[in-house]
Write a protein that holds these residues in place. Sequence first.
Motif, PDB file in Angstrom:
ATOM      1  N   ALA A  91       0.837  -1.207   0.000  1.00  0.00           N
ATOM      2  CA  ALA A  91       0.000   0.000   0.000  1.00  0.00           C
ATOM      3  C   ALA A  91       0.870   1.254   0.000  1.00  0.00           C
ATOM      4  O   ALA A  91       0.578   2.231  -0.710  1.00  0.00           O
ATOM      5  N   VAL A  92       1.956   1.225   0.786  1.00  0.00           N
ATOM      6  CA  VAL A  92       2.866   2.374   0.816  1.00  0.00           C
ATOM      7  C   VAL A  92       3.558   2.540  -0.534  1.00  0.00           C
ATOM      8  O   VAL A  92       3.731   3.662  -1.026  1.00  0.00           O
ATOM      9  N   SER A  93       3.929   1.433  -1.162  1.00  0.00           N
ATOM     10  CA  SER A  93       4.554   1.498  -2.491  1.00  0.00           C
ATOM     11  C   SER A  93       3.590   2.074  -3.519  1.00  0.00           C
ATOM     12  O   SER A  93       3.992   2.860  -4.401  1.00  0.00           O
ATOM     13  N   GLN A  94       2.322   1.710  -3.422  1.00  0.00           N
ATOM     14  CA  GLN A  94       1.312   2.262  -4.344  1.00  0.00           C
ATOM     15  C   GLN A  94       1.167   3.772  -4.141  1.00  0.00           C
ATOM     16  O   GLN A  94       0.984   4.519  -5.110  1.00  0.00           O
ATOM     17  N   GLN A  95       1.244   4.213  -2.892  1.00  0.00           N
ATOM     18  CA  GLN A  95       1.171   5.654  -2.632  1.00  0.00           C
ATOM     19  C   GLN A  95       2.357   6.385  -3.241  1.00  0.00           C
ATOM     20  O   GLN A  95       2.212   7.501  -3.735  1.00  0.00           O
ATOM     21  N   LEU A  96       3.542   5.759  -3.202  1.00  0.00           N
ATOM     22  CA  LEU A  96       4.713   6.363  -3.836  1.00  0.00           C
ATOM     23  C   LEU A  96       4.491   6.514  -5.333  1.00  0.00           C
ATOM     24  O   LEU A  96       4.783   7.566  -5.914  1.00  0.00           O
ATOM     25  N   ARG A  97       3.967   5.460  -5.962  1.00  0.00           N
ATOM     26  CA  ARG A  97       3.699   5.536  -7.404  1.00  0.00           C
ATOM     27  C   ARG A  97       2.675   6.624  -7.711  1.00  0.00           C
ATOM     28  O   ARG A  97       2.777   7.320  -8.739  1.00  0.00           O
ATOM     29  N   LYS A  98       1.688   6.787  -6.831  1.00  0.00           N
ATOM     30  CA  LYS A  98       0.680   7.821  -7.042  1.00  0.00           C
ATOM     31  C   LYS A  98       1.317   9.207  -6.992  1.00  0.00           C
ATOM     32  O   LYS A  98       1.004  10.083  -7.818  1.00  0.00           O
ATOM     33  N   LEU A  99       2.216   9.409  -6.038  1.00  0.00           N
ATOM     34  CA  LEU A  99       2.907  10.693  -5.957  1.00  0.00           C
ATOM     35  C   LEU A  99       3.755  10.944  -7.197  1.00  0.00           C
ATOM     36  O   LEU A  99       3.829  12.070  -7.694  1.00  0.00           O
ATOM     37  N   GLU A 100       4.413   9.896  -7.686  1.00  0.00           N
ATOM     38  CA  GLU A 100       5.241  10.053  -8.885  1.00  0.00           C
ATOM     39  C   GLU A 100       4.375  10.398 -10.097  1.00  0.00           C
ATOM     40  O   GLU A 100       4.784  11.198 -10.955  1.00  0.00           O
ATOM     41  N   GLU A 101       3.171   9.831 -10.157  1.00  0.00           N
ATOM     42  CA  GLU A 101       2.259  10.188 -11.244  1.00  0.00           C
ATOM     43  C   GLU A 101       1.845  11.654 -11.132  1.00  0.00           C
ATOM     44  O   GLU A 101       1.789  12.376 -12.132  1.00  0.00           O
ATOM     45  N   GLN A 102       1.554  12.089  -9.904  1.00  0.00           N
ATOM     46  CA  GLN A 102       1.159  13.484  -9.710  1.00  0.00           C
ATOM     47  C   GLN A 102       2.320  14.441  -9.997  1.00  0.00           C
ATOM     48  O   GLN A 102       2.114  15.538 -10.511  1.00  0.00           O
ATOM     49  N   ALA A 103       3.543  14.001  -9.654  1.00  0.00           N
ATOM     50  CA  ALA A 103       4.716  14.848  -9.892  1.00  0.00           C
ATOM     51  C   ALA A 103       5.178  14.787 -11.342  1.00  0.00           C
ATOM     52  O   ALA A 103       5.878  15.684 -11.821  1.00  0.00           O
ATOM     53  N   GLY A 104       4.804  13.722 -12.048  1.00  0.00           N
ATOM     54  CA  GLY A 104       5.212  13.581 -13.438  1.00  0.00           C
ATOM     55  C   GLY A 104       6.659  13.165 -13.610  1.00  0.00           C
ATOM     56  O   GLY A 104       7.230  13.308 -14.695  1.00  0.00           O
ATOM     57  N   GLN A 105       7.265  12.608 -12.569  1.00  0.00           N
ATOM     58  CA  GLN A 105       8.661  12.172 -12.641  1.00  0.00           C
ATOM     59  C   GLN A 105       8.980  11.267 -11.451  1.00  0.00           C
ATOM     60  O   GLN A 105       8.218  11.192 -10.484  1.00  0.00           O
ATOM     61  N   SER A 106      10.111  10.582 -11.554  1.00  0.00           N
ATOM     62  CA  SER A 106      10.512   9.660 -10.495  1.00  0.00           C
ATOM     63  C   SER A 106      10.962  10.431  -9.255  1.00  0.00           C
ATOM     64  O   SER A 106      11.626  11.462  -9.353  1.00  0.00           O
ATOM     65  N   LEU A 107      10.600   9.900  -8.101  1.00  0.00           N
ATOM     66  CA  LEU A 107      10.995  10.519  -6.833  1.00  0.00           C
ATOM     67  C   LEU A 107      12.108   9.742  -6.142  1.00  0.00           C
ATOM     68  O   LEU A 107      12.805  10.297  -5.289  1.00  0.00           O
ATOM     69  N   VAL A 108      12.268   8.470  -6.502  1.00  0.00           N
ATOM     70  CA  VAL A 108      13.339   7.652  -5.937  1.00  0.00           C
ATOM     71  C   VAL A 108      14.017   6.895  -7.072  1.00  0.00           C
ATOM     72  O   VAL A 108      13.447   6.701  -8.147  1.00  0.00           O
ATOM     73  N   ARG A 109      15.257   6.472  -6.805  1.00  0.00           N
ATOM     74  CA  ARG A 109      15.989   5.635  -7.746  1.00  0.00           C
ATOM     75  C   ARG A 109      16.721   4.567  -6.946  1.00  0.00           C
ATOM     76  O   ARG A 109      17.005   4.754  -5.766  1.00  0.00           O
ATOM     77  N   ARG A 110      17.045   3.470  -7.605  1.00  0.00           N
ATOM     78  CA  ARG A 110      17.730   2.386  -6.909  1.00  0.00           C
ATOM     79  C   ARG A 110      19.238   2.603  -6.976  1.00  0.00           C
ATOM     80  O   ARG A 110      19.802   2.881  -8.036  1.00  0.00           O
ATOM     81  N   ASP A 111      19.875   2.491  -5.805  1.00  0.00           N
ATOM     82  CA  ASP A 111      21.324   2.587  -5.689  1.00  0.00           C
ATOM     83  C   ASP A 111      21.792   1.322  -4.976  1.00  0.00           C
ATOM     84  O   ASP A 111      21.793   1.255  -3.747  1.00  0.00           O
ATOM     85  N   GLY A 112      22.182   0.303  -5.755  1.00  0.00           N
ATOM     86  CA  GLY A 112      22.489  -0.988  -5.165  1.00  0.00           C
ATOM     87  C   GLY A 112      21.217  -1.623  -4.645  1.00  0.00           C
ATOM     88  O   GLY A 112      20.242  -1.786  -5.371  1.00  0.00           O
ATOM     89  N   ARG A 113      21.198  -1.917  -3.342  1.00  0.00           N
ATOM     90  CA  ARG A 113      20.009  -2.524  -2.731  1.00  0.00           C
ATOM     91  C   ARG A 113      19.114  -1.485  -2.081  1.00  0.00           C
ATOM     92  O   ARG A 113      18.088  -1.838  -1.489  1.00  0.00           O
ATOM     93  N   GLN A 114      19.493  -0.217  -2.163  1.00  0.00           N
ATOM     94  CA  GLN A 114      18.737   0.829  -1.490  1.00  0.00           C
ATOM     95  C   GLN A 114      18.018   1.730  -2.481  1.00  0.00           C
ATOM     96  O   GLN A 114      18.435   1.868  -3.643  1.00  0.00           O
TER      97      GLN A 114
END
Length: 289
Positions: free
Chosen positions: A35-58
């Motif tokens: 559910a939290v991951s879905q909220q992140l995707r919703k924010l990214e849709e509203q922002a029109g761009q990625s808010l996080v990126r993967r750096d190794g395992r983080q």
Amino acid sequence: MPVPLDLDALRSFVTAQDLGGFNRAAETLHRSQSAVSQQLRKLEEQAGQSLVRRDGRQLVLTSAGETLLAYGRRLLSLNDEALAALRGHALAGQVRFGVVGDLADTWLPQTLALFARAHPQVQLEASVDRASTLFEALDRGALDLVLAFGGDGRADATPWRTLPQRWIGPIGARFVLGEPVDLVVLPAPCRFRQGAIDRLEAAGIPWRIAFTGRSVATLWAAVRAGLGVTFRMTGELPDEIDILDEPVGLARASDIRVSVHDGGRAAEGPVTQLKQLLDDAPLAASPNI
């Protein structure tokens, strides 16, 4: 017309950054990680761009994510302050609140200021001390609420945050292999003092007590002055000190739970409002957590 940001999703996003991960945010907000991951995707849709990126395992913030985090804190703070003011209109009475010193210098002042603005007719008394002393005062009725670690076995414990335990030193400091570790500690008995010693002893790392302070604030001052390093739970740290890499041979310590305690007494009026504020209040974290 601009699309308004989803404040519920924004709270999940900010909480994940405060606590160092979306799984911790899910636990704190009583939601599933999906559910939290879905909220992140919703924010990214509203922002029109990625808010996080993967750096190794983080997952780390993009530049857009860092921008949203700064604005998100302000939006949530204003939202919570407005709701608290509406709930607390004409509220009066007294709240006696105890908190451990690790949260006193950074998180506590802004939280108390928010409560005071929302409830100007409430008399708020705050005590900063060791967890054992605060629990004793709570049990004899001298305090209404206590925010502390070390009370997981108490029946009145309501989990608040789970925070890391880390080595803390001056900015730029590091452990030198083979050299004794100068420790900055509180007097015994202290779980962090003993935890530091036990961990160093187990790894065969030499150590000495370089400074003993009577409060967490004095520990921060001693660390800032370069007298040594300390081992404590971490949330938001004062300026000029930072989280250090673990000494060679030591794995990271387990996290520690901080809980709200009410002494088993039913909360009413101002106490209820302070408990709600504690539940909603963000905890700004060091970027190295």
